[in-house]
Design an enzyme around this catalytic site. Sequence first.
Site, PDB file in Angstrom:
ATOM      1  N   HIS A  50     -41.305 -15.327  11.874  1.00  8.69           N
ATOM      2  CA  HIS A  50     -40.223 -16.231  12.283  1.00  8.69           C
ATOM      3  C   HIS A  50     -40.816 -17.517  12.847  1.00  8.69           C
ATOM      4  CE1 HIS A  50     -35.936 -16.700  13.040  1.00  8.69           C
ATOM      5  NE2 HIS A  50     -36.198 -17.165  14.247  1.00  8.69           N
TER       6      HIS A  50
ATOM      7  N   ARG B 164     -29.591 -17.725   9.555  1.00  2.66           N
ATOM      8  CA  ARG B 164     -29.588 -17.855  11.005  1.00  2.66           C
ATOM      9  C   ARG B 164     -28.330 -17.297  11.661  1.00  2.66           C
ATOM     10  NH1 ARG B 164     -30.660 -23.755  13.297  1.00  2.66           N
ATOM     11  NH2 ARG B 164     -32.317 -23.532  11.740  1.00  2.66           N
TER      12      ARG B 164
ATOM     13  N   TYR C 277     -43.959 -11.041  31.916  1.00  5.34           N
ATOM     14  CA  TYR C 277     -43.744 -10.002  32.925  1.00  5.34           C
ATOM     15  C   TYR C 277     -43.041  -8.760  32.370  1.00  5.34           C
ATOM     16  CZ  TYR C 277     -44.700 -13.855  36.147  1.00  5.34           C
ATOM     17  OH  TYR C 277     -45.285 -14.903  36.801  1.00  5.34           O
TER      18      TYR C 277
END
Length: 753
Positions: free
Chosen positions: A86, A40, A130
Amino acid sequence: MTVITAPPGPGDGDRIIDEPLSEALSRRYLAYALSVITDRALPDVRDGLKPVQRRVLYAMREMRLNPDSAARKCAKVVGEVMGGYHPHGDQSIYDTLVRMAQSFAQRYPQVDGQGNFGNIDGDNAAAMRYTEAKLTVAATLLLDGIEEDAVDFKPTYDGSDDEPVVLPAGFPNLLANGSTGIAVGMATSIPPHNAGELIDACLLLLDQPDASTEALMTHVQGPDFPTGGVIVEPRQALQTVYETGRGGVRVRARWAKEDLGKGTYQIVITEIPYQVRKAELIEQLAGLIDAKKAPLLGDVRDESAEDVRVVLEPKSRNVEPEVLMESLFKLSDLETRFSVNLNVLDARGTPGVMSLKQALRAFLDHRREVLVRRARHRLAKIEARLHILDGLMIAYLNLDEVIRIVRYEDKPKEKLIETFALSEIQADAILNTRLRQLARLEEMEIRREHAELAEERDGIQAMLASDKAQWKLVGQGLKDTKAQLADLNVRRSTFAEAPQIDTEAALEAMIVREPITIILSERGWIRAAKGRVEDPSELKFKEGDKLQFLVPAETTDKLLIFASDGRFFTLGCDKLPGARGHGEPLRLMIDLDDKVGLIDVFPHKPGTKRILASKQGYGFILPEEEAIAFRRAGKQVLNAGDPSKKGEGAAVCLPLGNADHLAVIGDNGKLLVFPVAELPEMPRGKGVKLQSYREGGLRDAAAFSEPEGMTTVDPSGRTRAWPEWRDWLGRRAGAGKLAPKGFPATKRFRPKP
């Protein structure tokens, strides 16, 4: 550890583990810590990516979102990454994708975003439904060759697919784009650099494997931030950073002076430090103006459009622009320090701090491995094709027999293999050949292709057998990559030396010099009255409060406050509250405990010295410059112990002037005089013993010069000469003799303030 297995039954397979809680927690926390470090927070030194970044790029490649293709909705990309690679929250994946598309966050963006992807003001990106995205050229360079067995793959989290362990990485992305991350017990912070400079340093390492960090810095001069700015870190400090992998880099905003005519001007900031939000910076500058902490700055406004343009107006046309900016660099985020901690995962997945040379060497080793793996993959392809071409040539040389077998044999494949000693692959290739390919021209084409592939095979085999040839190809690949990134390789951050400007002197020069009188009450309320206070009895205080210190000064002075715990505090006289009311509590301006009292308050005079002493009878001479400290916590100068305890704390703070003798008197009434020359001059500490006591401690002290003689002042204000002072003359640290008759009963040379 005792394991108790549950009896067979409906819960068959369940078990209860009996173990100490500390062991269970430590083992699980260690597993969590390792997961955060390796999966990570820390990037891989080879491709400079964290797992989530690598998965985003690979998923976008699998979606064929190449630079020359149409962009797709980010929601689609996030869904592919989350569903296939993921298994975490969609917001964390989208945040990663957004950052990889921000040109002010990434030196070489890997995602070409379309829509609102945030801005340098700190505004968030639009929702993923968007916005649209596709890969950039830089991303394709990182992925180049991944389909040619260039890197290892591993199963995804659910085992349904494979994902790359690392990307081929066509350029040193770790240093080019930098990285930040916080793991468990460790962190990483790597500034962005110029990829062209990094590639030049890599080429130098290929030519000179033993090149020093200083030699590498002829190419890699320092970081190259996406937002530009001016790096003012000394070269020697940067070299230390690159040698150790730890340190920091100071970067300032880029500014220019714009003349407005008639002697007026304004300052325009066109670049701000990396990771500084412009909106917060402007708010910070406006706050400094409101709090009167930036007396040279008159106004700030944002005139930015697509480019950064922050306008600063000076308070006065007489303010030098360099002085104004130096003061703002100290007070605001116009100058920041980017911490460097080159903590990364090596090729084995082990975390560690690397130097610049080690990071570049690890990248070069990775590029060589990618080159060799791609070459072997290509070699296998060539061998397979040559094998087929050999079979086709046999067919062309025995075309009539081949046609007969195909037409009349029941099992033509087995017959071809038996007749011409072919393999199954060759036999299938012959049987799949179309009639139109039996022409003479096709035979010539097969011979030509066979010759070309054989030549390529020999070249690859020769390269695989030569380390020198491999490194040469690595270097050539880096040169080609540099050419593809040429438009992005123009350096944005420049280097300069921070000018040595005395901003404090400049600020003082802007203060109008006027006489004032500082009024400090017993309860700690402080104010400054204009002019001189001739009659202190006319001063008004809160009920139950009265005057403690009345100090004549000027607005340009620095007020020094000496507390009973041995600390000095400094306040600017121009910043003290006015005398219209009762002032403000001193303890709101400085960190002073209620149990700590004040020994003396006076304006600083450059070049003067003071005698400090504690109740225990220790003291020394202090240059006043050593007492100045514009910090709320003050500066610990005299080690005087705890003033709340009996017999501890500071007792004396005297101006030395031209005095050559010091008189001290203890609580026991004994008095001692000795030369000032026996006292050491120190910037801080406990000092030396002034007088010895069996009981009690130091009560008071007075400094005087031998020609002027010694005088005392009684509580009623009468001054009395003391010509017999030589009878008490002795050596420092002596016990002294009882004070003469007529000495003030308070056992003080002057009344206590």
